[in-house]
Write an enzyme that holds these catalytic residues in place. Structure first.
Site, PDB file in Angstrom:
ATOM      1  N   GLN A   1       4.601  -8.002  19.416  1.00  0.00           N
ATOM      2  CA  GLN A   1       5.825  -7.696  18.664  1.00  0.00           C
ATOM      3  C   GLN A   1       6.763  -6.793  19.471  1.00  0.00           C
ATOM      4  O   GLN A   1       6.331  -5.780  20.010  1.00  0.00           O
ATOM      5  CB  GLN A   1       5.489  -6.996  17.353  1.00  0.00           C
ATOM      6  CG  GLN A   1       6.727  -6.824  16.473  1.00  0.00           C
ATOM      7  CD  GLN A   1       6.503  -5.950  15.261  1.00  0.00           C
ATOM      8  OE1 GLN A   1       6.277  -4.754  15.369  1.00  0.00           O
ATOM      9  NE2 GLN A   1       6.554  -6.559  14.090  1.00  0.00           N
TER      10      GLN A   1
ATOM     11  N   CYS B   1      10.859  -2.343  10.451  1.00  0.00           N
ATOM     12  CA  CYS B   1      10.413  -0.954  10.628  1.00  0.00           C
ATOM     13  C   CYS B   1      11.393   0.015   9.959  1.00  0.00           C
ATOM     14  O   CYS B   1      12.592  -0.029  10.222  1.00  0.00           O
ATOM     15  CB  CYS B   1      10.286  -0.622  12.115  1.00  0.00           C
ATOM     16  SG  CYS B   1       9.787   1.089  12.392  1.00  0.00           S
TER      17      CYS B   1
ATOM     18  N   ARG C   1      -3.079  -1.868   6.576  1.00  0.00           N
ATOM     19  CA  ARG C   1      -3.916  -0.695   6.309  1.00  0.00           C
ATOM     20  C   ARG C   1      -5.274  -1.080   5.737  1.00  0.00           C
ATOM     21  O   ARG C   1      -6.262  -0.384   5.975  1.00  0.00           O
ATOM     22  CB  ARG C   1      -3.170   0.256   5.365  1.00  0.00           C
ATOM     23  CG  ARG C   1      -1.971   0.904   6.051  1.00  0.00           C
ATOM     24  CD  ARG C   1      -1.040   1.534   5.062  1.00  0.00           C
ATOM     25  NE  ARG C   1      -0.415   0.528   4.194  1.00  0.00           N
ATOM     26  CZ  ARG C   1       0.406   0.804   3.192  1.00  0.00           C
ATOM     27  NH1 ARG C   1       0.709   2.052   2.931  1.00  0.00           N
ATOM     28  NH2 ARG C   1       0.921  -0.167   2.466  1.00  0.00           N
TER      29      ARG C   1
HETATM   30  C1  LIG Z   1       0.736   3.335  10.526  1.00  0.00           C
HETATM   31  C2  LIG Z   1       1.572   2.093  10.372  1.00  0.00           C
HETATM   32  C3  LIG Z   1       2.142   1.509  11.479  1.00  0.00           C
HETATM   33  C4  LIG Z   1       2.926   0.349  11.357  1.00  0.00           C
HETATM   34  N1  LIG Z   1       3.442  -0.221  12.479  1.00  0.00           N
HETATM   35  C5  LIG Z   1       4.149  -1.367  12.373  1.00  0.00           C
HETATM   36  C6  LIG Z   1       4.645  -2.024  13.539  1.00  0.00           C
HETATM   37  O1  LIG Z   1       4.440  -1.582  14.677  1.00  0.00           O
HETATM   38  N2  LIG Z   1       5.379  -3.167  13.350  1.00  0.00           N
HETATM   39  C7  LIG Z   1       5.615  -3.697  12.106  1.00  0.00           C
HETATM   40  O2  LIG Z   1       6.281  -4.737  11.995  1.00  0.00           O
HETATM   41  N3  LIG Z   1       5.133  -3.106  10.997  1.00  0.00           N
HETATM   42  C8  LIG Z   1       4.408  -1.976  11.109  1.00  0.00           C
HETATM   43  N4  LIG Z   1       3.893  -1.407   9.980  1.00  0.00           N
HETATM   44  C9  LIG Z   1       4.006  -2.092   8.688  1.00  0.00           C
HETATM   45  C10 LIG Z   1       2.772  -2.986   8.453  1.00  0.00           C
HETATM   46  O3  LIG Z   1       2.704  -4.027   9.397  1.00  0.00           O
HETATM   47  C11 LIG Z   1       2.793  -3.607   7.051  1.00  0.00           C
HETATM   48  O4  LIG Z   1       3.953  -4.371   6.899  1.00  0.00           O
HETATM   49  C12 LIG Z   1       2.732  -2.551   5.951  1.00  0.00           C
HETATM   50  O5  LIG Z   1       1.822  -1.531   6.260  1.00  0.00           O
HETATM   51  C13 LIG Z   1       2.349  -3.189   4.613  1.00  0.00           C
HETATM   52  O6  LIG Z   1       1.130  -3.878   4.728  1.00  0.00           O
HETATM   53  P1  LIG Z   1      -0.302  -3.225   4.333  1.00  0.00           P
HETATM   54  O7  LIG Z   1      -0.157  -2.681   2.950  1.00  0.00           O
HETATM   55  O8  LIG Z   1      -1.273  -4.354   4.439  1.00  0.00           O
HETATM   56  O9  LIG Z   1      -0.568  -2.115   5.316  1.00  0.00           O
HETATM   57  C14 LIG Z   1       3.148  -0.229  10.082  1.00  0.00           C
HETATM   58  C15 LIG Z   1       2.583   0.377   8.958  1.00  0.00           C
HETATM   59  C16 LIG Z   1       1.803   1.519   9.088  1.00  0.00           C
HETATM   60  C17 LIG Z   1       1.197   2.129   7.852  1.00  0.00           C
END
Ligand SMILES: Cc1cc2nc3c(=O)[nH]c(=O)nc-3n(C[C@H](O)[C@H](O)[C@H](O)COP(=O)(O)O)c2cc1C
Length: 310
Positions: A71, A101, A226
């Site tokens: 990405q 983001c 997560r």
């Molecule tokens: C610590 C952290 C880092 C993340 N880094 C990215 C990233 O580098 N690129 C991105 O598109 N989303 C990033 N996200 C968002 C996640 O990919 C995801 O969309 C979001 O956490 C919701 O999904 P989940 O509830 O399964 O974690 C990040 C989220 C967290 C919590």
């Protein structure tokens, strides 16, 4: 699960990009536990285009993790295009563009979720990245900027028209951050508005929830972030083990992959963040986490892990 461009996937479960977490060892681990495809952390297009060593190190990949999506993030179409060209020289499968983001320093520069407010710029970035690479290009978005600008369906059509081969949607707006409910209805509408694969994302904590979200949304895949930390079992039907002994097997495998495919002593803090997650919800977990955070080296962390009696 249909193909993303020419990339075929074994199942609909996808590891989300997580800055600070989805490095090569963790991506291999999640593939081993059943994820069909894994996403890298977001990588700065400037860092790639201007040869920053640390950024280039983020492109480290291995056959074992493929298919893998790398990405990139940025707001200038020509620099994003140059980053795409550089990435395309590596043995990876998909280029993903970060358009979700919420972090201030990213959005301030017009990148990440800010692109959802600037459709023309987003279209130019997608077009130029596609033109500069033979790899399939996907985007990862939110549902919109705020509750009064939920634009994901139109945005998805724009992306499809400009060459995107797939779309991942985190079901929250920028202004929601990581709070509030995930809007699976909007994700479903996105799925119904384009012909390319759509992957739904947000708050999935178990394999069963992943299956339910897949059915509810009609999506081609679901992405888990997560929920996979300290829990690669989220990708396999067997579910998260209840016993510490079984969880330790997962952690031991993770530490082995870290030792083999990274430089552990330079990323100790990151390793501790990963390791601590394996003890969430088990009896005595918080005491074990404290010991992990106190470890002074990777060797010490390994010793501690192998000395835990269960
Ligand atoms: C610590 C952290 C880092 C993340 N880094 C990215 C990233 O580098 N690129 C991105 O598109 N989303 C990033 N996200 C968002 C996640 O990919 C995801 O969309 C979001 O956490 C919701 O999904 P989940 O509830 O399964 O974690 C990040 C989220 C967290 C919590």
């Amino acid at each position: 699960m249909p193909n993303i461009g020419p990339v075929s996937l074994d199942n609909p479960f996808v590891l989300a990009p997580l800055a600070g977490y989805t490095d090569l060892p963790f991506r291999i681990l999640c593939r081993e536990y059943g994820a069909a495809i894994v996403f890298s952390e977001m990588i700065s297009c400037h860092g790639l285009a201007y040869d920053h060593d640390k950024t280039h190190e983020m492109l480290a990949s291995h056959q074992l993790e493929r298919p893998v999506a790398m990405q990139i993030f940025g707001a200038e179409p020509d620099i994003m295009a140059e980053a795409a060209r550089i990435i395309s020289e590596h043995p990876i499968d998909i280029i993903d563009i970060n358009m979700g983001c919420p972090v201030k320093k990213v959005v301030k520069k017009g990148a990440g979720a800010a692109l959802m407010k600037n459709r023309n710029l987003a279209a130019a970035i997608i077009r130029q990245v596609c033109n500069n690479s033979s790899l399939p290009v996907t985007i990862k978005i939110r549902t919109g900027w705020s509750h009064d600008s939920v634009v994901a369906t139109d945005f998805a059509k724009m992306a499809e028209d400009n060459g995107a081969s797939g779309i991942a949607v985190h079901g929250r707006t920028w202004s929601q951050g990581f709070g509030g409910e995930v809007d699976w209805q909007t994700i479903r509408r996105v799925k119904n508005s384009v012909a390319i694969p759509v992957i739904g994302n947000g708050d999935i904590a178990t394999y069963q929830e992943a299956v339910a979200c897949l059915e509810m949304s009609g999506c081609d895949g679901v992405m888990i972030g997560r929920g996979a930390l300290g829990n690669p079992w989220v990708f396999s039907g067997s579910g998260t083990p209840a016993t510490l002994a079984e969880r330790m097997e997962g952690l031991a495998r993770h530490l082995h992959l870290i030792q083999k495919y990274s430089n552990p002593d330079t990323i100790l803090a990151r390793i501790k963040n990963h390791a601590g997650r394996y003890f969430k919800g088990v009896a005595g977990g918080s005491a074990l986490r404290r010991q992990i955070y106190a470890a002074s080296s990777f060797e010490a962390l390994l010793e501690l892990t192998y000395s835990i009696n269960f």
